[in-house]
Enzyme design. Structure first.
Site, PDB file in Angstrom:
ATOM      1  N   GLU A  86       0.883  -1.173   0.000  1.00 40.17           N
ATOM      2  CA  GLU A  86       0.000   0.000   0.000  1.00 40.17           C
ATOM      3  C   GLU A  86       0.910   1.208   0.000  1.00 40.17           C
ATOM      4  O   GLU A  86       1.560   1.514   1.006  1.00 40.17           O
ATOM      5  CB  GLU A  86      -0.918  -0.042   1.224  1.00 40.17           C
ATOM      6  CG  GLU A  86      -2.138   0.862   1.088  1.00 40.17           C
ATOM      7  CD  GLU A  86      -1.919   2.217   1.733  1.00 40.17           C
ATOM      8  OE1 GLU A  86      -1.601   3.165   0.981  1.00 40.17           O
ATOM      9  OE2 GLU A  86      -2.041   2.325   2.951  1.00 40.17           O
TER      10      GLU A  86
ATOM     11  N   CYS B 174      -2.576   8.614   3.863  1.00 38.97           N
ATOM     12  CA  CYS B 174      -2.379   8.420   2.425  1.00 38.97           C
ATOM     13  C   CYS B 174      -3.580   8.841   1.593  1.00 38.97           C
ATOM     14  O   CYS B 174      -3.441   9.168   0.414  1.00 38.97           O
ATOM     15  CB  CYS B 174      -2.020   6.961   2.138  1.00 38.97           C
ATOM     16  SG  CYS B 174      -3.198   5.775   2.803  1.00 38.97           S
TER      17      CYS B 174
END
Length: 477
Positions: free
Chosen positions: A249, A283
């Site tokens: 990720e 994020c």
């Protein structure tokens, strides 16, 4: 109970000193909090091999693994306040953000416990092949062995649980290397898992930085690497581990689109939270906020009002909205990007000031597409307002990035919503929610340079297993 002042390793069933130590400092006032014990390569090797040996010998049913993870969830609820204190100390997050982080982790461990009990293969219709009669087919899901989790500072409980929980639910052993900034949280989490009944040999905790991470990548034993962090490091991991499985990720440049027909006041409130929670160090934080031109003035004022008079500074004060970023180096970088944007013609709508590692919530307007605050992930409390005329224009600009993690679209028009969902090149599109929305049971992953693999307990558990096909035919005389 005070937080530990020695962040030890956990290896081969015991807490141990590292080959060296390094100080851990408070992110707000710089006070020394603890000494962090860092393993050398020999200690890394012993820890990984001990987990592998334990995983090969421990036999637990899905029910037993699930019961342990459910017990861990309950125990985390009991120890919530101490974990919140550790998150604040490690990261500088506000009490509100740290509390949300722990609450989500409680849910994640519970989900992992539930999924452990229903991990199953699938039936395969082998009689669908020509000439096949009297045969059945099914698959078995088996643990991979050792999972190595390399985790970030910005979700030191929940993201760790999204890696450790599925690994244990699937029957794997787990080696955890937390972010160098967050060792105290990791120590408390491992203590909690052990107290909940995780077999001592199945888990190792190895604090440290890049050298520890490199030793883990080069080690031949781990079968799966779960990593959250930058695209640059993710690419490095992929080069080193080769064909071994990964869940990566990675970086993002998240956009949220607000159409003129949206419920503007509600959308503004959600965008303020999504842009500035954890000081923007998420994020999927709203960094690029596209607003239809005809409502830009109204919506921009709503966003500015949402941050006006909010308290910034000491993360341990209940009223604080934004605390420090993770380091003075990060604050230097963010400040320089904002300064460059303003000097290049951007409008400073709100904020832009700094004290120590605390940067006030910053809203920029009149930003050109080539400015650094548009082309790079800020990872700080900065949001950029960009006007658009048509939805197609906003979608095209949102797609014009190497990354593709998540996006949000606010609109009352179903056709517009579905069109955007089809055209946005991201792993997740949220309609009438921000890019930063997440429910922990859902699949979560990116496209393009935002990574490979999927988080979410059910989906991660499947990725952390291998599937064996079994066919059974009638015995022949």
């Amino acid at each position: 109970m005070p937080l530990p002042t020695q962040a030890l390793l956990f290896s081969d069933g015991a807490w141990r000193e590292g080959a060296s130590t390094q100080p851990l400092h408070d992110k707000f006032d710089g006070a020394e909090l603890a000494q962090v014990h860092v393993p050398d390569r020999a200690q890394v090797d012993r820890a990984v091999r001990a987990v592998a040996a334990a995983q090969a010998s421990v036999r637990q049913t899905g029910y037993e693994r699930g019961a342990v993870l459910m017990a861990a969830s309950a125990l985390m609820r009991e120890r919530r306040d101490r974990l919140v204190d550790a998150v604040v100390a490690d990261t500088g997050f506000t009490l509100t953000d740290a509390g949300r982080e722990v609450d989500r982790a409680i849910e994640t461990l519970q989900l992992c416990g539930e999924e452990a009990k229903r991990l199953a293969g699938r039936m395969v219709p082998v009689e669908g092949g020509p000439g096949v009669r009297g045969r059945i087919g099914f698959t078995l899901r088996k643990p991979l062995g050792v999972v190595c989790a390399i985790t970030p500072f910005n979700a030191p409980v929940n993201t760790v649980c999204h890696k450790v929980g599925p690994a244990l639910a699937a029957g794997n052993g787990i080696v955890l290397k937390p972010a160098p900034e967050t060792p105290l949280t990791a120590v408390l989490l491992v203590e909690l898992l052990l107290d909940a009944g995780v077999p001592e040999g199945l888990i190792a905790l190895l604090p440290g930085g890049a050298e520890v991470g490199q030793a883990l990548l080069e080690h031949p034993v781990p079968a799966f690497y779960a990593f959250t962090g930058s695209t640059r490091v993710g690419e490095h991991i992929a080069r080193i581990v080769g064909i071994r499985r990964t869940q990566l990720e990675l970086g993002s440049l998240a956009s949220t689109i607000v159409c003129a027909d949206a419920a503007l006041e509600a959308a503004a409130g959600l965008c303020v939270n999504a842009a500035f929670r954890k000081a923007g160090q998420v994020c999927t934080s709203v960094q690029r906020l596209y607003v239809q031109r005809e409502v830009m003035a109204e919506f921009g004022a709503l966003v500015a009002r949402g941050v006006a008079d909010r308290v910034v500074g000491d993360p341990r004060l209940p009223e604080t909205f934004v605390g420090p970023v993770i380091s003075t180096g990060a604050a230097d970088r963010i400040e320089s990007w904002v300064t460059a944007a303003v000097e290049g013609g951007a409008e400073l709508v709100h904020g832009g000031t700094r004290e120590g590692s605390v940067i006030t919530p910053t809203i920029l307007g009149n930003v050109s597409r080539d400015m650094t605050v548009m082309t790079n992930e800020v990872f700080g409390p900065v949001v950029v307002l960009r006007p658009f005329d048509t939805l197609a224009e906003a979608v095209a600009e949102a797609n014009d990035t190497p990354f593709g993690l998540a996006a949000g679209v606010f609109t009352a028009d179903l056709d517009s919503a579905l069109t955007a969902a089809q055209q946005l090149r991201v792993g997740t599109v949220h309609i009438n929610e921000t890019s930063s929305s997440r429910v922990d049971l859902m699949p979560f992953g990116g496209v393009k340079a935002s990574g490979t693999g999927v988080e979410g307990p059910r989906y991660a558990i499947e990725e952390m297993t291998e599937e064996t096909l079994v066919t059974v035919g009638p015995a022949r005389p």
